[in-house]
Design an enzyme around this catalytic site. Structure first.
Site, short mmCIF file in Angstrom:
data_model
loop_
_atom_site.label_atom_id
_atom_site.label_comp_id
_atom_site.label_asym_id
_atom_site.label_seq_id
_atom_site.Cartn_x
_atom_site.Cartn_y
_atom_site.Cartn_z
N GLY A 163 137.89 12.13 -90.72
CA GLY A 163 138.05 13.21 -89.93
C GLY A 163 138.02 14.45 -90.80
CE1 TYR A 191 139.84 -0.16 -86.79
CE2 TYR A 191 138.14 -1.73 -87.80
CZ TYR A 191 138.81 -0.44 -87.63
OH TYR A 191 137.98 0.62 -88.18
#
Length: 284
Positions: A19, A155
């Site tokens: 990010g 996950y």
């Protein structure tokens, strides 16, 4: 990357890793970047690297009240990049009682997308993972209340759910005749801190893996999402990832995915479950 001057982009989890690299690249290309993060102090350090065209907004995807607060103050953007996430952590619960990985990676982003979609003008990009192929998604037990918890399967479940969110949203946007698009991306094997919080000996294995020639840098791992977010050639409903070494590294290309992600009945069931769990009805 085309010039992004005048475009506004929201990147969740932009305080580190992929990010951060997305935010830096977009800011360098002229975009106005909102770093939507739980750790606002770290996000502010990234924003200072970008300059005046960056701002920080608090967003904790593991708390639906925080998601709603962000949405209430949101004034619009061209692109939303659903990037933030946690990986292979011990069993924990979100503020709303959901398993932390499905709650953060999927439900938080589902709620965020639904709440601000009317103010996103161009694209929604949702991050998945090669690990979606290891999922054993049970829509009737998303929160691991009946199954024995497995952090890696959890996950994988969250990343398959993210991919299905992107694909289902793409179909709904197309069906509604919208000019907006929904795309998915994965980073391949990118060396970030994400893999180092399993609180198990696997952390050391992943740390060594991050130093191998197969592992890309975070900046390289961010490229598929940046392609999806900015390229005029990126198409609604496509999934992008690195093209070499089984999708682990290389330039962005259209990526393959599990057939389960195209299961229309499963996608509808997951969508309905997400709306019920989050209390957010997605209007397309």
């Amino acid at each position: 990357m085309p010039d992004q001057t005048g475009r506004r982009v929201v990147v969740t989890g932009a305080n580190s890793g992929l990010g951060e690299q997305m935010a830096l690249a977009l800011g360098s290309a002229g975009a106005e970047v909102t770093l939507a993060c739980r750790n606002v102090d770290k996000a502010q350090q990234v924003a200072e690297k970008i300059g005046d065209n960056a701002r920080v907004a608090p967003l904790d995807l593991a708390d639906l009240a925080s998601v709603r607060a962000f949405a209430d103050s949101f004034d619009g953007a061209d692109v939303l990049i659903n990037n933030a996430g946690v990986m292979a952590i011990p069993l924990r619960r979100t503020a709303d009682g959901y398993e932390m990985q499905i709650g953060t990676n999927f439900l938080g982003h589902f709620a965020l997308t639904g709440l601000i979609l009317d103010r996103i003008d161009d694209r929604v990009v949702t991050m998945s993972s090669l690990m979606h192929k290891s999922a054993r998604l049970d829509v009737d037990d998303l929160n691991w209340e009946r199954r024995k918890y497995n952090r890696w399967t959890a996950y994988g479940d969250s990343k398959l759910a993210d991919l299905m969110l992107a694909l289902e949203l793409a179909d709904r946007l197309a069906g509604a005749g919208s000019d907006k698009t929904s795309l998915a991306a994965h980073p391949g094997y990118a060396a970030t801190e994400l893999q180092l919080h399993t609180e198990s000996p696997v952390d050391w294995v992943m740390k060594l893996g991050n130093m191998t020639p197969i592992a890309q840098s975070a900046a390289e791992g961010a490229l598929p999402a940046l392609f999806a977010a900015t390229s005029p050639h990126a198409a609604n409903g496509e999934y992008y990832g690195p093209k070499n070494f089984g999708g682990m590294r290389g330039a962005p290309a259209v990526a393959g995915y599990r057939r389960a992600a195209d299961d229309a009945e499963l996608r509808q069931k997951l969508w309905s479950a997400a709306e019920k769990l989050t209390g957010v009805t997605v209007e397309v």
